[in-house]
Design a protein around this motif. Sequence first.
Motif, PDB file in Angstrom:
ATOM      1  N   GLY B 185      44.343 118.985  -0.360  1.00 13.40           N
ATOM      2  CA  GLY B 185      42.904 119.105  -0.582  1.00 13.40           C
ATOM      3  C   GLY B 185      42.297 120.313   0.106  1.00 13.40           C
ATOM      4  O   GLY B 185      41.112 120.603  -0.086  1.00 13.40           O
ATOM      5  N   LEU B 186      43.083 121.024   0.898  1.00 12.29           N
ATOM      6  CA  LEU B 186      42.562 122.207   1.598  1.00 12.29           C
ATOM      7  C   LEU B 186      42.495 123.394   0.659  1.00 12.29           C
ATOM      8  O   LEU B 186      43.186 123.437  -0.361  1.00 12.29           O
ATOM      9  N   SER B 187      41.672 124.382   1.014  1.00 12.73           N
ATOM     10  CA  SER B 187      41.613 125.606   0.215  1.00 12.73           C
ATOM     11  C   SER B 187      42.885 126.417   0.433  1.00 12.73           C
ATOM     12  O   SER B 187      43.660 126.140   1.354  1.00 12.73           O
ATOM     13  N   GLY B 188      43.094 127.418  -0.399  1.00 11.49           N
ATOM     14  CA  GLY B 188      44.305 128.229  -0.299  1.00 11.49           C
ATOM     15  C   GLY B 188      44.479 128.847   1.078  1.00 11.49           C
ATOM     16  O   GLY B 188      45.561 128.802   1.661  1.00 11.49           O
ATOM     17  N   GLY B 189      43.390 129.408   1.608  1.00  8.09           N
ATOM     18  CA  GLY B 189      43.466 130.047   2.917  1.00  8.09           C
ATOM     19  C   GLY B 189      43.753 129.043   4.014  1.00  8.09           C
ATOM     20  O   GLY B 189      44.550 129.293   4.923  1.00  8.09           O
ATOM     21  N   GLN B 190      43.111 127.858   3.903  1.00  5.45           N
ATOM     22  CA  GLN B 190      43.365 126.812   4.899  1.00  5.45           C
ATOM     23  C   GLN B 190      44.805 126.325   4.812  1.00  5.45           C
ATOM     24  O   GLN B 190      45.455 126.093   5.828  1.00  5.45           O
ATOM     25  N   GLN B 191      45.294 126.203   3.561  1.00  5.71           N
ATOM     26  CA  GLN B 191      46.682 125.761   3.382  1.00  5.71           C
ATOM     27  C   GLN B 191      47.642 126.743   4.049  1.00  5.71           C
ATOM     28  O   GLN B 191      48.616 126.339   4.685  1.00  5.71           O
ATOM     29  N   GLN B 192      47.356 128.046   3.904  1.00  9.24           N
ATOM     30  CA  GLN B 192      48.261 129.026   4.493  1.00  9.24           C
ATOM     31  C   GLN B 192      48.206 128.959   6.021  1.00  9.24           C
ATOM     32  O   GLN B 192      49.235 129.078   6.687  1.00  9.24           O
ATOM     33  N   ARG B 193      47.007 128.747   6.581  1.00  7.66           N
ATOM     34  CA  ARG B 193      46.931 128.598   8.037  1.00  7.66           C
ATOM     35  C   ARG B 193      47.639 127.324   8.478  1.00  7.66           C
ATOM     36  O   ARG B 193      48.244 127.276   9.546  1.00  7.66           O
ATOM     37  N   LEU B 194      47.563 126.288   7.618  1.00  8.04           N
ATOM     38  CA  LEU B 194      48.302 125.051   7.907  1.00  8.04           C
ATOM     39  C   LEU B 194      49.801 125.333   7.952  1.00  8.04           C
ATOM     40  O   LEU B 194      50.521 124.845   8.827  1.00  8.04           O
ATOM     41  N   CYS B 195      50.265 126.162   7.024  1.00  6.90           N
ATOM     42  CA  CYS B 195      51.689 126.491   7.003  1.00  6.90           C
ATOM     43  C   CYS B 195      52.077 127.269   8.256  1.00  6.90           C
ATOM     44  O   CYS B 195      53.180 127.101   8.784  1.00  6.90           O
ATOM     45  N   ILE B 196      51.169 128.123   8.728  1.00  9.04           N
ATOM     46  CA  ILE B 196      51.448 128.856   9.966  1.00  9.04           C
ATOM     47  C   ILE B 196      51.486 127.886  11.140  1.00  9.04           C
ATOM     48  O   ILE B 196      52.391 127.927  11.981  1.00  9.04           O
ATOM     49  N   ALA B 197      50.521 126.958  11.173  1.00  3.56           N
ATOM     50  CA  ALA B 197      50.501 125.951  12.245  1.00  3.56           C
ATOM     51  C   ALA B 197      51.780 125.123  12.207  1.00  3.56           C
ATOM     52  O   ALA B 197      52.376 124.824  13.246  1.00  3.56           O
ATOM     53  N   ARG B 198      52.213 124.773  10.992  1.00  2.69           N
ATOM     54  CA  ARG B 198      53.426 123.982  10.829  1.00  2.69           C
ATOM     55  C   ARG B 198      54.635 124.743  11.367  1.00  2.69           C
ATOM     56  O   ARG B 198      55.511 124.176  12.012  1.00  2.69           O
ATOM     57  N   ALA B 199      54.652 126.066  11.098  1.00  2.00           N
ATOM     58  CA  ALA B 199      55.785 126.876  11.550  1.00  2.00           C
ATOM     59  C   ALA B 199      55.801 126.999  13.071  1.00  2.00           C
ATOM     60  O   ALA B 199      56.865 126.948  13.684  1.00  2.00           O
ATOM     61  N   ILE B 200      54.632 127.156  13.709  1.00  2.00           N
ATOM     62  CA  ILE B 200      54.663 127.359  15.164  1.00  2.00           C
ATOM     63  C   ILE B 200      54.784 126.043  15.925  1.00  2.00           C
ATOM     64  O   ILE B 200      55.094 126.050  17.100  1.00  2.00           O
ATOM     65  N   ALA B 201      54.588 124.910  15.234  1.00  5.03           N
ATOM     66  CA  ALA B 201      54.680 123.622  15.922  1.00  5.03           C
ATOM     67  C   ALA B 201      56.098 123.305  16.391  1.00  5.03           C
ATOM     68  O   ALA B 201      56.273 122.441  17.241  1.00  5.03           O
ATOM     69  N   VAL B 202      57.125 123.961  15.826  1.00  7.95           N
ATOM     70  CA  VAL B 202      58.487 123.708  16.295  1.00  7.95           C
ATOM     71  C   VAL B 202      58.882 124.676  17.404  1.00  7.95           C
ATOM     72  O   VAL B 202      60.001 124.633  17.887  1.00  7.95           O
TER      73      VAL B 202
END
Lengths: 343, 289
Positions: B185-202
Amino acid sequence: MPSTPAIRADRGQPSSQAGRVALNRGFLLVCLVATNFAVLLLAVLLISIAYKGLPWLFDFASIKASFSEGGDGFAGFKHWFRWEFFTEFTSRKAKSAGIRAPLWGSVWVCAICALTALPVGVGTAIYLEEFAPRNRVTRFIQTNIRNLAGVPSIVYGILGLTAFSRLFRVFGADEAWSIGDPESLFYLQLPFGQGVLAGGLTLMLVILPIIIIASQEAFRSIPNSLREASLALGSTKWQTVWNVTLPAAIPMIMTGSILAISRAIGEAAPLLVLGVPLFISNTPINMMSDFTILPMQIYNWASRPQEDFHGIAAAAIIVLLVVLLTFNAIAVFIRQKLHRSLA
Amino acid sequence: MSTPASPTPASPHPAVPFGQLRKPEAGNEALRPDPNAGRRSAISAKAFSSWYGSFQALHSLSMEVPVNEVTALIGPSGCGKSTFLRWMNRMNDMISSARAEGTLDLHGTNLLAPSTDVVELRRRVGMVFQKPNPFPKSIYDNIAYGPRLHRSMGRSDLDDLVEQALKAAALWNEVKDRLRASALGLSGGQQQRLCIARAIAVGPEVLLMDEPCSALDPRSTAAIEELISQLSEQYTIVIVTHNMQQAARVSDRTAFFYEGRLVECDETERIFTRPKHKQTEDYVTGRFG
């Protein structure tokens, strides 16, 4: 400036506008006739079955009484049905015959069929789509599964007879080995004989290729970007399948599997080969129990000369149709609901 | 950016860094790297070549990716920059025809060696893709996905980690009230920041970004670019981009690829003002490509 050669689209004779419109109309008509022909045939079939079968399912006199003066309206709906059709075993007299044995037989066989076909089919699809190397062996297996989906079901009956009913005769004669009490739920015999286990496993063979292909399509429809996202976080292949790919594929797997199982409910041919008895007066109590199934009972009744048996055959067909349509409706519902949540 | 509702003071960086690589504290002069120490390489390639079947995608290239800097890979389509990037965390393993020769080191160990634990490598070298690819799960579960793969941690630790990752990706304030809502449900830009957050969470050491803004509108692009500069204080970042202005804006070093060859790799400022090669100059000035 270099000159571009003019494109001459005005060569040749103009085609007839009226002719094209007429052809368009003609083709539309042919398609309409074809569609309506199929719908009409189905309607005739359903109406004739309803006409013959409904009196054996409903007590019209009782319904009439409910809505006539002094009747109790919808409150008396319990008396509208001929419940004995569901609770009685088959009989030499159509009036007292019921579908208790084939109904329970179908339930047992389809439950065994679903419980075995789902894990094996989905497991195969997971291996072929997510793990198997793309080489000649995989392609060979792939092609074979596709071919198996087109094999007539009676052939699976022969396979089931050899592999499950008789276990390739490695135990020699029938009932060579058994454990447990034949009257209890926990009873096993080798070879399986004509029990519900042999029947369910035979039907599993019939629908296994369909389930594998449907599940493979499901896995193929999952975008690779999701797999990459998971792998790039340092997950193993199995973690990716379990956490990402399989959950996303489940709606499509369920749809395909439910349709496959509803096909299994309607199959008679493979179990005919197995030697399923026709006249049976008990419901299954364990995996080795004798059984019969709805399509075979219908076939048996419909082939008798008496008019009344044609009536109860039609009634049994209505029950079978209701079961099948319910299954298909569930499949459609799952597809609609879960697909929306994915997109 | 303003974070009035945030319980922690408005800081571009989370209080606790992810991963083992910790940027030395400001003020601690003993730990502050001298300018040359900044040249320490996270990833270094030597005589690195790559093939897809019989097609050679990369021709014997050698370059260094310095720690805690942003390295941009630029070049026209099909020049091999994405291929190079996808070797850095062995994503090319998914392509059966892909193979590589030469060495590609992550902190001195060859990550092409057959003995490399690819799962562990990818935990250390995270990746953000061209198209935002959140899982069809909740925002929370998207972030928690990686950490859950690698360790079992308590509920509150995981909550903490999710919050920090989202803050680090400058997404926390937008999603903190709907962590359980679907990420789709997030916008494209938010989704991409989510993907960045997901990547740095490990807790990766290196972040690979494959044209992370090419599917985004200019405003989201600006947000991601700002995020990249912030993240570069903690992470080594390699970014593939088609957008030369973007390379100029966010990167410290730029490598120009052309037809599978590394033409030039230098300080970004140098590449864009006085490149050594004519080809580079033609490309960065927009004369071709």
